[in-house]
Design an enzyme around this catalytic site. Sequence first.
Site, PDB file in Angstrom:
ATOM      1  N   LYS A  66      -3.452 -28.891  -0.178  1.00 57.82           N
ATOM      2  CA  LYS A  66      -2.136 -29.400   0.243  1.00 57.82           C
ATOM      3  C   LYS A  66      -2.196 -30.892   0.550  1.00 57.82           C
ATOM      4  O   LYS A  66      -1.232 -31.469   1.017  1.00 57.82           O
ATOM      5  CB  LYS A  66      -1.671 -28.655   1.502  1.00 57.82           C
ATOM      6  CG  LYS A  66      -1.516 -27.162   1.327  1.00 57.82           C
ATOM      7  CD  LYS A  66      -1.221 -26.521   2.687  1.00 57.82           C
ATOM      8  CE  LYS A  66      -1.358 -25.018   2.603  1.00 57.82           C
ATOM      9  NZ  LYS A  66      -1.453 -24.416   3.955  1.00 57.82           N
ATOM     10  N   ARG A 114     -26.083 -20.909  -4.361  1.00 57.33           N
ATOM     11  CA  ARG A 114     -27.296 -20.929  -3.565  1.00 57.33           C
ATOM     12  C   ARG A 114     -27.099 -21.517  -2.170  1.00 57.33           C
ATOM     13  O   ARG A 114     -27.428 -20.898  -1.168  1.00 57.33           O
ATOM     14  CB  ARG A 114     -28.326 -21.801  -4.283  1.00 57.33           C
ATOM     15  CG  ARG A 114     -29.691 -21.273  -4.402  1.00 57.33           C
ATOM     16  CD  ARG A 114     -30.397 -22.094  -5.467  1.00 57.33           C
ATOM     17  NE  ARG A 114     -29.491 -22.332  -6.572  1.00 57.33           N
ATOM     18  CZ  ARG A 114     -29.258 -21.448  -7.530  1.00 57.33           C
ATOM     19  NH1 ARG A 114     -29.896 -20.309  -7.548  1.00 57.33           N
ATOM     20  NH2 ARG A 114     -28.407 -21.711  -8.493  1.00 57.33           N
ATOM     21  N   THR A 115     -26.565 -22.715  -2.130  1.00 57.06           N
ATOM     22  CA  THR A 115     -26.531 -23.425  -0.859  1.00 57.06           C
ATOM     23  C   THR A 115     -25.631 -22.700   0.150  1.00 57.06           C
ATOM     24  O   THR A 115     -25.995 -22.532   1.306  1.00 57.06           O
ATOM     25  CB  THR A 115     -26.056 -24.883  -1.066  1.00 57.06           C
ATOM     26  OG1 THR A 115     -26.847 -25.464  -2.092  1.00 57.06           O
ATOM     27  CG2 THR A 115     -26.206 -25.690   0.191  1.00 57.06           C
ATOM     28  N   HIS A 128     -28.300 -34.536  -0.599  1.00 55.40           N
ATOM     29  CA  HIS A 128     -28.360 -33.082  -0.408  1.00 55.40           C
ATOM     30  C   HIS A 128     -29.584 -32.818   0.480  1.00 55.40           C
ATOM     31  O   HIS A 128     -30.590 -32.283   0.011  1.00 55.40           O
ATOM     32  CB  HIS A 128     -28.486 -32.406  -1.780  1.00 55.40           C
ATOM     33  CG  HIS A 128     -28.253 -30.930  -1.761  1.00 55.40           C
ATOM     34  ND1 HIS A 128     -27.973 -30.230  -0.616  1.00 55.40           N
ATOM     35  CD2 HIS A 128     -28.254 -30.017  -2.766  1.00 55.40           C
ATOM     36  CE1 HIS A 128     -27.818 -28.947  -0.919  1.00 55.40           C
ATOM     37  NE2 HIS A 128     -27.984 -28.803  -2.214  1.00 55.40           N
ATOM     38  N   ARG A 169     -19.970 -29.008   1.828  1.00 54.48           N
ATOM     39  CA  ARG A 169     -20.210 -29.544   0.476  1.00 54.48           C
ATOM     40  C   ARG A 169     -18.885 -30.109  -0.025  1.00 54.48           C
ATOM     41  O   ARG A 169     -17.833 -29.511   0.183  1.00 54.48           O
ATOM     42  CB  ARG A 169     -20.690 -28.464  -0.471  1.00 54.48           C
ATOM     43  CG  ARG A 169     -20.648 -28.949  -1.922  1.00 54.48           C
ATOM     44  CD  ARG A 169     -21.440 -28.115  -2.856  1.00 54.48           C
ATOM     45  NE  ARG A 169     -22.867 -28.242  -2.578  1.00 54.48           N
ATOM     46  CZ  ARG A 169     -23.811 -27.781  -3.381  1.00 54.48           C
ATOM     47  NH1 ARG A 169     -23.487 -27.153  -4.478  1.00 54.48           N
ATOM     48  NH2 ARG A 169     -25.073 -27.917  -3.068  1.00 54.48           N
TER      49      ARG A 169
END
Lengths: 307, 138
Positions: free
Chosen positions: A80, A51-52, A129, A101
């Site tokens: 890495k 969704r985000t 959020h 995120r």
Amino acid sequence: MRSIIDILDLSTDEIAELVQTAQDIIAKPADYAEVCHGKKLATLFFEPSTRTRLSFEAAMYELGGHVIGFSEAQSSSAAKGESVADTVKTVSCYADIIAMRHPKEGAPLVASRAASVPVINAGDGGHNHPTQTMADLLTIYREKGGFENLTIGVCGDLKFGRTVHSLINAMSRYKGLKMYLISPEELKVPSYVKKDVLKKKGIPYVQTTDLEGAMPELDVLYMTRVQRERFFNEEDYLRLKDSYILTPDKMKNAKKDMIVMHPLPRVNEISVAIDDDPRACYFKQVLNGKYMRMALIMKLLKEAGTI
Amino acid sequence: MNIDSIQNGIVIDHIAAGNGMKLYELLELDKLDCSVALLRNVVSQKLGKKDIIKIDREFDVNLDLVGFVSPEATVVVIKNGEIVEKKKLDLPEVLINVIRCKNPRCISMTEQEIVHEFRLSDRENRVYRCVYCETKAN
């Protein structure tokens, strides 16, 4: 450089401004179709999201901009061993704004301190959020006509549910708020949220395990999922995941104009049968999230002098 | 018990009893090669009991760290046997690289060369929180 890491980085005046912009986008989308022409949003998603990430990408496309980025840490240099700071310093060379995120709490703050472009926190572990809260706020505004004098019930995982903490913080700034905190004992709102926000601001609240008892009082019911990924112990997750399931039967006790919200994804905590109830607003929240992200991207790019 | 007075150095006085060893460790005084005295449970009119640290050389004391561990403490600078400065402390608003977050989900656990930063969130109860994850400092 202005970044948005926490919903409280935005004043109530700025929330009002973003809500008005979002309303205007909804009314006249064509007026915004080229606002970000030639600009690039980097979506740096170190943790899976449907969704985000798609909401941010759709938001930028609808503003006429472009999107670059990755959708899992394994496809980035983080695999890495690259630091968050180095990743965003690099991405700042390519993009005009970043949405990030990350599973680690505070990673977007680290990013915002290292980046030379605005950073939007798109979720950092169980912490913040803010753009979900912006979606929640626009939904409440559009469905209830404002933010004042509301009784809001938050239900489910109130311990790890970052959306709940952000919503409580955001709504605590408006007059007449009453809260019902509905959860199993093990997933209660952390005491610091109660002490630092609710008690400090004198906001009346009821802490209960009884969803049906609280239901008739509520203007807004905010359901949440018990999140498997926040548990270290699978047994605890399995024991608690079915604590609350909203069914049409339970909705009979609710006010006729109560709204049901959920940050999604849901697992089974809202019966699919509720979807057709006009009080179900969780898919409206998804759409509202895109409009608020459009408004926020524009605001930050304007403040940075990019558009 | 007699501890020789110092000619050039630092005395950290009025440390809340029991916090002297913690301060000794956090200031890494074990790494100094000069005389360092830690006195515990010294009778104090003001505090009842107190701890004292004496460092027998000039030393750049991290005042934020001392204020965090024991805001009642005073830091006295001695030169040529005379007190030249007496610093009263308070709880610092921000702690930079003084303590580390213990939340395994915090970015400060994994990010290279990160600044470990805590802010005072509740002065009355001396609560500091990590700026990254808001976890309370222990």
